[in-house]
Enzyme design. Structure first.
Site, mmCIF file in Angstrom:
data_model
loop_
_atom_site.group_PDB
_atom_site.id
_atom_site.type_symbol
_atom_site.label_atom_id
_atom_site.label_comp_id
_atom_site.label_asym_id
_atom_site.label_seq_id
_atom_site.Cartn_x
_atom_site.Cartn_y
_atom_site.Cartn_z
ATOM 1 N N HIS A 207 -35.679 -7.122 15.035
ATOM 2 C CA HIS A 207 -35.751 -6.576 13.672
ATOM 3 C C HIS A 207 -34.564 -5.667 13.387
ATOM 4 O O HIS A 207 -33.933 -5.768 12.334
ATOM 5 C CB HIS A 207 -37.062 -5.810 13.500
ATOM 6 N N ASP B 15 -34.428 -3.888 6.281
ATOM 7 C CA ASP B 15 -35.733 -3.244 6.225
ATOM 8 C C ASP B 15 -35.863 -2.545 4.857
ATOM 9 O O ASP B 15 -35.534 -3.142 3.827
ATOM 10 C CB ASP B 15 -35.883 -2.285 7.418
ATOM 11 N N TRP B 16 -36.300 -1.287 4.836
ATOM 12 C CA TRP B 16 -36.435 -0.582 3.561
ATOM 13 C C TRP B 16 -35.098 -0.416 2.834
ATOM 14 O O TRP B 16 -35.058 -0.236 1.618
ATOM 15 C CB TRP B 16 -37.070 0.796 3.782
ATOM 16 N N ASP C 3 -36.897 -11.791 14.504
ATOM 17 C CA ASP C 3 -37.630 -10.810 13.700
ATOM 18 C C ASP C 3 -38.844 -11.479 13.056
ATOM 19 O O ASP C 3 -38.722 -12.127 12.017
ATOM 20 C CB ASP C 3 -36.732 -10.204 12.622
ATOM 21 N N TRP D 223 -48.863 -5.776 9.806
ATOM 22 C CA TRP D 223 -50.098 -4.992 9.665
ATOM 23 C C TRP D 223 -50.382 -4.219 10.942
ATOM 24 O O TRP D 223 -50.855 -3.072 10.898
ATOM 25 C CB TRP D 223 -51.261 -5.914 9.322
#
Length: 301
Positions: free
Chosen positions: A281, A124-125, A251, A163
């Site tokens: 995820h 992820d980040w 994911d 989104w």
């Protein structure tokens, strides 16, 4: 910069995450400092794995991975991003930017801890920030494990499900961190683990980091982070050190990035890239021990 510091007692009783935290002050890029937290385990002279988490988790996410890596003789360093976990939490969303998060992590792991010959493990980040660090400081990194992550430039649209997540985070009157983490897991989340993800945020104002991070992902070509991310891609497309992509099979947010990374990064060629089956995820939650074994085998190759 006004910040919030989570009281220590919020983290009491985390039986599955018993490693003591360490702390260091890093420049906040606004004239002051921020306290960042990390946990460290394993032999001091072992090969270094830098485990970077993403949104809206903290280093607790890697607890099963850490245990496997330590048993394999790896020195593990798992920081909490600014705004997450035990690290200080700027209260204004405007205090957060992609560039600042990269610099905060760089200050901690390269200046304060002086880590070298590092294997990045980013999800992820943790991948967005970590891949920038790899590209901007390639001499400090020996290898990369990119799991359920990428490095967007805004030239291509994000998937609709992302989104939906962004809109949900932006519009929720109260941000239920534990619920958002559970939504990214295929195997559910135990109540104790949900509480562990809620622990850093006893007050709603402290959640500026989790709230703002989705808005910092480049979604248009003129995004403030686009130029730096494109520059990072120029380095990554010439990166010939080992680059592993153990993505999960469940994911929908980042799954499309796996073949792109494998195709564009030279260091991915010739490696067997495992698929972590039955994981969402947050594959560290669904299959943390399996991911740990993959990373340990990769580092011990």
């Amino acid at each position: 910069m006004e910040t919030y510091r989570t009281p220590d007692e919020r983290f009491a009783g985390l039986e599955s995450f018993s490693w003591p935290p360490s702390y260091a002050d890093v420049p906040d890029q606004d004239g002051g400092t921020l306290r960042m937290a990390w946990v460290e385990a394993g032999p001091a002279d072992g090969p270094v794995a830098l485990l970077l988490h993403g949104e809206p988790t903290w280093s607790y996410l890697y607890r099963d991975v850490i245990r496997v890596l330590v048993d394999a003789g790896v020195r593990v360093v798992a920081p909490d991003l600014v705004g997450f976990g035990r690290s200080d939490k700027p209260l204004a969303t405007s205090d957060h930017s992609f560039a600042r998060h990269v610099e905060w992590v760089r200050s901690l792991v390269l200046d304060e801890l002086d880590l070298r010959d590092v294997t990045l493990v980013g999800q992820d980040w943790g991948g967005l920030i970590g891949l920038r660090l790899v590209a901007e400081h390639p001499d400090r990194f020996a290898a990369v494990v990119a799991a359920n992550t990428g490095l967007p430039t805004g030239d291509f649209d994000m998937p609709e499900i992302w989104w939906q997540f962004r809109r949900a985070v932006e519009s929720a009157p109260t941000l239920d961190i534990g619920r958002f983490v559970e939504a990214g897991c295929l195997r559910g989340l135990a109540e104790a683990d949900r509480l562990a993800y809620d622990a850093p945020y006893p007050v709603e104002e402290a959640k500026a980091g989790p709230r703002v991070m989705p808005t910092l992902v480049p979604t248009r070509p003129d995004d403030p982070a686009t130029e730096a991310n494109r520059a990072a891609w120029e380095v990554l497309t010439a990166w010939d050190k080992p680059f592993l992509t153990p993505f999960s099979d469940g994911d929908p947010i980042t799954g499309a990035m796996a073949p792109i990374l494998r195709k564009l990064v030279p260091g991915a060629a010739g490696l067997e890239h495992p698929t972590i089956e039955g994981a969402g995820h947050f594959l560290q939650e669904d299959s943390g021990e399996e991911l740990g074994r993959v990373v340990a085998a990769f580092m011990g190759r």
